[in-house]
Design an enzyme around this catalytic site. Structure first.
Site, mmCIF file in Angstrom:
data_model
loop_
_atom_site.group_PDB
_atom_site.id
_atom_site.type_symbol
_atom_site.label_atom_id
_atom_site.label_comp_id
_atom_site.label_asym_id
_atom_site.label_seq_id
_atom_site.Cartn_x
_atom_site.Cartn_y
_atom_site.Cartn_z
ATOM 1 N N THR A 133 0.860 -1.176 0.000
ATOM 2 C CA THR A 133 0.000 0.000 0.000
ATOM 3 C C THR A 133 0.900 1.230 0.000
ATOM 4 O OG1 THR A 133 -2.102 0.902 0.782
ATOM 5 C CG2 THR A 133 -0.511 0.348 2.493
ATOM 6 N N CYS A 158 -3.605 7.535 7.657
ATOM 7 C CA CYS A 158 -4.171 6.189 7.500
ATOM 8 C C CYS A 158 -3.199 5.154 8.077
ATOM 9 C CB CYS A 158 -4.370 5.857 6.029
ATOM 10 S SG CYS A 158 -5.627 6.825 5.210
ATOM 11 N N HIS A 207 -6.010 -1.108 4.441
ATOM 12 C CA HIS A 207 -5.597 0.307 4.473
ATOM 13 C C HIS A 207 -6.779 1.083 5.054
ATOM 14 C CE1 HIS A 207 -3.698 3.874 2.074
ATOM 15 N NE2 HIS A 207 -4.483 4.354 3.019
#
Lengths: 160, 197
Positions: free
Chosen positions: A23, A29, A46
């Site tokens: 990711t 995040c 994620h």
């Protein structure tokens, strides 16, 4: 050559060794990585916010609590045993600060706390938490070895 | 909210005027003629913004300003590090590449970003008649995905539509940048309503 499976924002994917999960550009995040070292399968989520009580609604993969449930369900479906699962996480940064104004709501910290709590609730040990700071992270997770490679722009690269 | 073609045209006009202001201000600051054009304007759900910006871990210089007023929101201007380096070099009148994490370079970038963001805010006010006040700018030189997710998620209820204006500067070679306005809940409707579209 290992395959690389990309996990988008508010998204989750699973993989079997030797594939890697990726990711890119985690800010506040968090990338949650879980694997079963015996079966060499795992997954990555994620997440963007702590819980679905937030204002954004919709997609359950967006929230720490609901994303983890989805991820665990899919990994179990691949034959993984919950008692063998191990977790790592990265992200949860505070990317901006305004002079003289402490942020009221540090979303990155809240995300990290939520992931930690949810993992505890599911009884999954959290081996690594590379969280906080004021920089972005791109992560690669090897579901076979459990190695997590964390790349940044100005804060180096490491494998944990 | 759904955006009509007429509304999109109005937003494009704001983009053009904002770019015009930005070009004028930047020409003055850098003491050379700068022209700006607006190749593209989008009004998209915020989750799609990340697909417009391309590779999420590409480093960009991101200037973030909070906008207060009756149509509040967040405004962002960002450019690739190559463009940021050119702007900083032009500003300091040097040919040597400056480290963008250097304090001087950072305050220069904040200043330039502030001018650019304010230019677009000014255009929004001009067209809508709604006074808007930008905050002091915050800067990050980092992965574009990381900076944008932090901006999207930081406090407040956002409208699901994001106004996205692609900008190109000519006059110094290879400068491009993008402006984003993220209206708080209800702000976009107010802005468009005030413009009569």
């Amino acid at each position: 050559m290992n395959g690389v499976i990309t996990v988008g924002m508010a998204d989750f994917k699973t993989a079997t060794a030797p594939d890697l999960l990726l990711t890119a550009g985690l800010g506040s995040c968090i990338g949650i990585c879980i694997h079963d070292p015996f079966l060499k399968v795992g997954g990555m989520a994620h997440i963007m916010l702590p819980t679905a009580n937030g204002s954004l609604g919709g997609n359950p993969a967006k929230y720490a609590d609901t994303a983890l449930v989805l991820l665990l369900k899919e990994i179990s479906g691949m034959g993984a045993l919950k008692s063998r699962l191990k977790a790592k996480m990265a992200g949860g940064a505070q990317m901006f600060s305004f002079p003289g104004k402490p942020p009221v709501l540090k979303i990155g910290d809240r995300n990290a706390e939520a992931v930690e709590q949810e993992l505890k609730r599911h009884g999954i040990p959290l081996l690594v938490a590379d969280v906080g700071g004021n920089f972005g992270r791109t992560i690669h997770f090897d579901v076979g070895t459990g190695e997590l490679r964390i790349r940044t722009i100005n804060h180096g690269e490491k494998v944990v | 909210m759904e955006i009509t073609q007429l509304q999109l045209d109005a937003l494009r006009e704001i983009g053009n005027v904002g770019s015009g202001h930005a070009a004028t201000a930047l020409s003055t600051l850098l003491q050379r003629r700068i022209d700006m054009s607006v190749p593209e304007v989008w009004a998209v759900p915020f989750e799609q913004v990340t697909s417009i910006v391309g590779q999420l871990d590409t480093p960009q210089a991101v200037i973030y300003v909070k906008v207060e007023g009756e149509a509040s929101g967040k405004a962002v201007f960002f450019f690739p590090v190559e463009s940021a380096e050119i702007v900083v070099k032009a500003l300091f009148g040097t040919n040597e590449t400056m480290d963008l994490y250097n304090e001087m370079a950072q305050s220069a970038l904040k200043e330039v970003g502030n001018i650019l963001v304010s230019s677009f805010i000014m255009a929004l006010t001009q067209f809508s008649g709604i006074p808007l006040q930008p905050s002091v700018p915050a800067l990050a030189v980092d992965m574009i995905g990381a900076t944008l997710d932090a901006i999207f998620l930081e406090e407040g209820v956002l409208e699901d539509t994001v106004l996205f204006i692609d900008t190109q500067l000519t006059g110094i070679p290879k400068i491009e940048g993008q402006f984003i306005f993220l209206p708080d809940d209800g702000s976009l409707k107010k802005l468009l309503g005030a413009m009569g579209v």
